[in-house]
Design an enzyme around this catalytic site. Structure first.
Site, PDB file in Angstrom:
ATOM      1  N   SER A 238     -28.915 -14.357   1.724  1.00 20.09           N
ATOM      2  CA  SER A 238     -29.239 -16.013   1.593  1.00 20.09           C
ATOM      3  C   SER A 238     -29.540 -16.464   2.678  1.00 20.09           C
ATOM      4  CB  SER A 238     -27.972 -16.324   0.823  1.00 20.09           C
ATOM      5  OG  SER A 238     -28.204 -17.703   0.143  1.00 20.09           O
ATOM      6  N   ASN A 239     -29.349 -17.779   2.792  1.00 23.68           N
ATOM      7  CA  ASN A 239     -29.848 -18.583   3.770  1.00 23.68           C
ATOM      8  C   ASN A 239     -29.042 -19.852   3.897  1.00 23.68           C
ATOM      9  OD1 ASN A 239     -31.229 -20.837   2.537  1.00 23.68           O
ATOM     10  ND2 ASN A 239     -32.453 -19.023   1.653  1.00 23.68           N
TER      11      ASN A 239
END
Ligand code: C5P
Length: 432
Positions: A238-239
């Site tokens: 993810s980020n």
């Protein structure tokens, strides 16, 4: 319900057995201090006498489009102009069809035609089999897409005692509560502007500051937050996106009257109230929601930080740690925005497409390249390496580039930046 004090409401009564419940709706609006006027279809007058509404509101209801005296006293256009918000209770199957068709053959339909659907609250009421019919559902979906608001119907016993199901008109108190919530979202009423013009209200800046209301009833889609691409049930790629920018965009659009669909990845902050909210965890899930709903939209703003890659395999159980290092094979996710750009490249009408470009170097050059490659109308370039802006920050500083060569810098709290972006979208939509 003091929020309704002095608000100019119009109650339109349709011709169904639930018309008797509209008397209670009128009573509650009058009790809440609303300036209520009523209009009745010819069929409604066969269920309840106009005199009943006159007694409840202190004014004769509009009943006849072709009555010279009524049209002279306050014609249907004057009635429409005077109403800030309309409640249609009961909305019968017939009325629903006539509203969808744009008919204007009685005082109710003619008046409603002169009021934007975003200012309607419809309270449908009909037999449950009629409610389930494709015609009714299609009419309803069309009116919702045009901006109409709906309350109910509830599930319960019908007038025909043997019948139970969805179709029963919402209770009077529910209708009034729904109207109250929607009226609270309307911008300052012209009443205040009138009062200012005549000098009867002190010119307080917050009263004269008119909020832009230029997206009334316009369907828009906003994506927000990060996607998660799972390796197994407990691990993902993810980020650091929080969804703040996308949520601010949804909130700002809502406050300008838009009908907002907000599609968000895994976010922790509360989504704004008054928008349709759909959770989409992975890029593939987000792509499927966006693809299905894109056709209804006039503008699509993709503020989500979509993962470009996902693990080639997703295990259904937690994968055991290997003894040593391991290689992870990644595959590309669909580029949702580029897909929309390609799908609508030659189409008219097409939704206005707005992308984000989070960059750490050569900001405008990279953003311009994405604007062209993804076939967008606008791109919001965001330097996420600068301190105090970008991911998770409360403020943002962006450059918005247009396919028409425009270049606008925006900065400040994310809500102000969001408003600046909608200014650019609204001005383009108004030129269509
Ligand atoms: O190419 P890049 O990821 O920088 O593009 C960013 C823009 O494209 C954002 O608006 C983002 O929401 C969108 N995007 C997308 N699907 C992807 C990757 C990015 O829609 N798979």
């Amino acid at each position: 319900m003091s929020e309704l004090q002095g608000r100019r409401l119009l109650l339109c009564v349709g011709g169904g057995i639930a018309a008797y419940k509209a008397c209670e709706v009128a009573r509650l609006f009058a009790k809440a201090g609303a300036e209520l006027r009523c209009a009745m279809t010819p069929a409604a007058q066969r269920f309840v006498a106009p005199l009943t509404f006159q007694a409840l509101t202190g004014r004769a209801p509009a009943t006849d489009l072709f009555d010279a005296a009524q049209e002279l006293a306050a014609g249907h256009i004057a009635l429409a102009d005077s109403a800030e918000f309309v409640i249609v209770a009961p909305t019968t199957a017939d009325l629903l069809a006539r509203l969808r068709g744009g008919f204007a053959d009685d005082v109710v339909t003619a008046t409603l035609l002169a009021i934007p659907p975003a200012r309607w609250l419809l309270a449908p009421a009909m037999n449950e089999k009629m409610w389930a019919s494709p015609a009714v559902q299609e009419n309803l979906a069309t009116l919702i897409a045009r901006g109409a608001n709906i309350v109910g119907p509830g599930v319960g016993e019908m007038a025909e005692r043997a019948h139970v199901g969805p179709g029963r008109m919402a209770e009077a108190s529910e209708i009034v509560a729904a109207a109250c919530a929607l009226v609270a979202r309307l911008p300052e009423t012209p009443r205040i502007v009138d009062a200012l013009a005549t000098g009867s209200v002190a010119a307080a800046p917050h009263l004269i500051e008119q909020r832009a209301w230029d997206l009334e009833g316009v369907p828009v889609l906003v994506t927000a937050g990060p996607t998660r691409e799972h390796l197994d049930p407990v691990r993902f790629l993810s980020n650091p996106s929080t969804g703040r920018m996308g949520f601010a965009l949804a909130q700002a659009a809502r406050d300008r009257g838009a009908r907002v669909l907000l599609v968000a990845g895994a976010t922790e902050i509360e989504p704004p109230a008054g928008v349709e909210f759909v959770r989409a965890e992975s890029a593939a899930e987000m792509a499927s929601v966006v693809d299905v709903r894109a056709g209804e939209m006039r503008a699509i703003v993709m503020a989500a930080a979509v993962s470009d890659q996902r693990p080639a395999e997703r295990a259904s159980h937690k994968v055991k740690k290997p003894d040593g290092d391991e290689l992870l094979r990644l595959v590309r996710t669909p580029d949702i925005l580029a897909g929309l750009g390609a799908r609508y490249a030659q189409a008219t009408p097409r939704p206005l497409l707005v992308g984000f470009a989070a960059e750490t170097e050569h900001l405008e050059e990279h953003a311009r390249e994405k604007l062209a490659r993804k076939q967008l109308d606008l791109i919001v370039a965001n330097d996420v390496s600068a301190a105090g802006q970008g991911f998770a920050a409360k403020d943002n500083r962006v450059v918005v580039l247009g396919r028409d060569g425009s270049r606008v810098e925006l900065g400040g709290p994310k809500l102000a930046v969001a408003d600046g972006i909608w200014d650019l979208v609204a001005s383009r939509l108004s030129r269509e």
